[in-house]
Design an enzyme around this catalytic site. Sequence first.
Site, PDB file in Angstrom:
ATOM      1  CB  CYS A   2      -0.944   0.110   1.235  1.00 24.90           C
ATOM      2  SG  CYS A   2      -1.944  -1.426   1.159  1.00 24.90           S
ATOM      3  NE  ARG A  27       4.568   1.436  -1.223  1.00 25.47           N
ATOM      4  CZ  ARG A  27       5.576   1.017  -0.774  1.00 25.47           C
ATOM      5  NH1 ARG A  27       6.692   1.216  -1.684  1.00 25.47           N
ATOM      6  NH2 ARG A  27       5.634   0.368   0.191  1.00 25.47           N
ATOM      7  CD1 TRP A  73      -2.002  -4.996  -4.786  1.00 27.29           C
ATOM      8  CD2 TRP A  73      -1.465  -6.061  -2.934  1.00 27.29           C
ATOM      9  NE1 TRP A  73      -1.771  -6.243  -5.175  1.00 27.29           N
ATOM     10  CE2 TRP A  73      -1.339  -6.839  -4.141  1.00 27.29           C
ATOM     11  CE3 TRP A  73      -1.332  -6.649  -1.864  1.00 27.29           C
ATOM     12  CZ2 TRP A  73      -1.091  -8.361  -4.112  1.00 27.29           C
ATOM     13  CZ3 TRP A  73      -1.099  -7.871  -1.517  1.00 27.29           C
ATOM     14  CH2 TRP A  73      -0.894  -8.764  -2.790  1.00 27.29           C
ATOM     15  CG  ASN A  99       2.367  -0.850   3.600  1.00 24.70           C
ATOM     16  OD1 ASN A  99       1.758  -1.854   2.982  1.00 24.70           O
ATOM     17  ND2 ASN A  99       3.803  -0.650   3.304  1.00 24.70           N
ATOM     18  N   GLY A 100       0.867  -3.155   5.573  1.00 23.43           N
ATOM     19  CA  GLY A 100       1.481  -4.350   6.322  1.00 23.43           C
ATOM     20  C   GLY A 100       0.094  -5.321   6.710  1.00 23.43           C
ATOM     21  CD  GLU A 485      11.733 -10.232 -16.585  1.00 23.90           C
ATOM     22  OE1 GLU A 485      11.464 -11.015 -15.732  1.00 23.90           O
ATOM     23  OE2 GLU A 485      11.390  -9.067 -16.586  1.00 23.90           O
ATOM     24  CE  LYS A 489       8.074  -7.683 -16.780  1.00 18.40           C
ATOM     25  NZ  LYS A 489       8.926  -7.629 -15.933  1.00 18.40           N
ATOM     26  CD  GLU A 492       4.995  -8.918 -14.026  1.00 20.10           C
ATOM     27  OE1 GLU A 492       5.443  -8.838 -13.055  1.00 20.10           O
ATOM     28  OE2 GLU A 492       5.883  -8.440 -14.892  1.00 20.10           O
ATOM     29  CG  HIS A 508      11.064 -33.792 -20.913  1.00 19.86           C
ATOM     30  ND1 HIS A 508      11.260 -35.190 -21.329  1.00 19.86           N
ATOM     31  CD2 HIS A 508      12.404 -33.170 -21.455  1.00 19.86           C
ATOM     32  CE1 HIS A 508      12.486 -35.254 -21.743  1.00 19.86           C
ATOM     33  NE2 HIS A 508      13.002 -34.051 -21.797  1.00 19.86           N
ATOM     34  CE  LYS A 607       8.701  -0.845  -9.968  1.00 19.78           C
ATOM     35  NZ  LYS A 607       8.905  -1.957 -10.865  1.00 19.78           N
TER      36      LYS A 607
HETATM   37  C1  G6P Z   1       6.464  -7.614  -7.394  1.00 20.95           C
HETATM   38  C2  G6P Z   1       6.792  -6.767  -8.664  1.00 20.95           C
HETATM   39  C3  G6P Z   1       7.905  -7.694  -9.638  1.00 20.95           C
HETATM   40  C4  G6P Z   1       8.999  -7.854  -8.950  1.00 20.95           C
HETATM   41  C5  G6P Z   1       8.912  -8.524  -7.672  1.00 20.95           C
HETATM   42  C6  G6P Z   1      10.089  -8.589  -6.931  1.00 20.95           C
HETATM   43  O1  G6P Z   1       5.921  -8.929  -7.685  1.00 20.95           O
HETATM   44  O2  G6P Z   1       5.490  -6.667  -9.247  1.00 20.95           O
HETATM   45  O3  G6P Z   1       8.091  -6.568 -10.901  1.00 20.95           O
HETATM   46  O4  G6P Z   1       9.926  -8.445  -9.759  1.00 20.95           O
HETATM   47  O5  G6P Z   1       7.811  -7.883  -6.913  1.00 20.95           O
HETATM   48  O6  G6P Z   1      10.273  -7.304  -6.331  1.00 20.95           O
HETATM   49  P1  G6P Z   1      11.688  -6.645  -5.717  1.00 20.95           P
HETATM   50  O7  G6P Z   1      11.519  -5.456  -5.609  1.00 20.95           O
HETATM   51  O8  G6P Z   1      12.149  -7.566  -4.871  1.00 20.95           O
HETATM   52  O9  G6P Z   1      12.609  -6.749  -6.838  1.00 20.95           O
END
Ligand code: G6P
Length: 612
Positions: A2, A27, A73, A99-100, A485, A489, A492, A508, A607
């Site tokens: 949050c 956030r 969030w 937040n938490g 990755e 992407k 997401e 497999h 994020k």
């Molecule tokens: C969230 C974000 C990702 C990120 C992951 C790890 O899921 O949406 O983009 O890779 O957290 O975050 P960090 O800040 O530890 O790289």
Amino acid sequence: MCGIVAYVGKKEAYPILLKGLYRLEYRGYDSAGMALLDNNLKLYKNRGKVSELELQTQGKDIKGSIGIAHTRWATHGEPNDVNAHPFFSKTHKLAMIHNGIIENYVILKEELIARGYEFSSNTDTEVLVHLIEDIQLKENVALEEAVRIALNQVIGAYAIVIISENHPDMLIAARKSSPLVIGVGEGEYFVASDATPIVEYTKNVVYLNDEEVAVISLSTGLKIRTIKNKEKTPYIEQLEINLSALEKGGFPHFMLKEIYEQPRSIKDTMRGRLNANKEIVSLGGIFDFKKKMINANRFVIVACGTSWHAGLVGEYLIEELARIPVEVEYASEFRYRTPIINENDVVIAISQSGETADTLAAIELAKSKGATIIGICNVVGSSIARATHAGTYTHAGPEIGVASTKAFTSQVAILTLMALSLAQERGTISQSDFFRLIHQLEEIPEKVERTLLLNDKIVEIAKVFKDKANFLYLGRGYNFPVALEGALKLKEISYIHAEGYPAAEMKHGPIALIDEEMPVVIIATNKGTYDKVVSNIQEVKARKGKIIAIVTEGDVTVKNLADYAIEIPETEEMFVPLLATIPLQLLAYHIAVMRGCNVDQPRNLAKSVTVE
Ligand code: G6P
């Protein structure tokens, strides 16, 4: 998770808080709210984005030079109006944002219900604000004292800010495992989850530490005590970010801006660390721990999400160049098993935000076993940066788009420098190879620039495949993490189901999915295993799958076989992730935009994941 922002000063709080919420929306963005204090406390909150809060507050009483605001969030309780923050206490004299996660909130709630408290929401936060007021009234103590007593009863993570009708010039803020930074201006104070809402007003900040409670008052200044009531001296630091880095600069989305920033961000990551002319690679931040790293039994890389993918590239680099065994672990798994770890191990924690709860917990566990912890973070002063023994910042600049792009390539760049430097120190690389590699590495930002010129072609490919339901991404060796990755992407931000696989593993399982509806993105730049990748492509073609291949400029064989080929500049195989990732970011971005998705704030994601 949050976003928290609060203000006390002489100005009108509303515009400052609203702008702060917009900056923190990355956030969390399922609900938003604000409490303002003029003569009395006014509270506005709703499900949805900050823009809806702005609409809802139009024409309302938004006066006040003190206030708290929140963008959520959801963890406890679905995202709706009542579960949005802030929360009032029973008397409506206090309002609080959080937040938490309060893990023992059920027990605390039951005790409060037994004493006649009623709850309007399903959140853990409402429990805490009632508890604080209950203590304040029952024990007849000052608000600050009540906060300390309450927090001593809390198990879990919190960053909170409280405002009280009885103290119209005071905010109380506290943190444990969730970030909180206090901006110290001229006759005004700011509190926020990170510095982005603060930077345009002041560069002087104090990072609150775990279990600290700050009393921020216009009449008595900033005072910090621990929850055990031990006085702490606020340590003022200078922010290094500037405002322009937080704006879109003409791009339609932060994500696109950040993709395009990569030639510069990778350069910034390597600046002062790689000097190809002088043939030097040095990482100042870990200099004191060099010996420990050189002599380590093994490295354990802990991370989550995209950072975990960077860790996988790191494993390949460090093992190939420096010949040190490396394991890459999801931080969330590592922390809950009983890993074998000791003082001869070096743990590398990778985190863009520097706040990821699982990564922080993995660090604490490894620390308790005596391991040396090295951090790779983007956010200066973040919790992970402070929890590690030493580390290197990626210096990619603020990343606002929720899907990580430039932070990833900067993490990979740091790991590359680390591997090269360790290899040289350990004598596992010849001088000529070392020189060749660092000269090649220096050319990467310019090659990233050239790779970005492929954008128009990628737009055309995106148009063809935007309505597909599934994607498969394949790669071998250094390109396997790139495939992971690329798939991450796409899922997401476009909500298309996508899987990344080592190319040879296709037979497999995933091969069963291939038909004319299945696009297969394959990174086919490998030198050593080129023929094998060609065979994988043949296997897909034989089943009518559609191939989008990333190839090296001048490639003939794969180009002829593929339905679409994207040619990236030639480089050393180990540096390909820094280039091959770029078209995959662009492909995901364009497909998501064409599908009408909110690329900067994809649904259900955040994020900075400061909860488990
Ligand atoms: C969230 C974000 C990702 C990120 C992951 C790890 O899921 O949406 O983009 O890779 O957290 O975050 P960090 O800040 O530890 O790289």
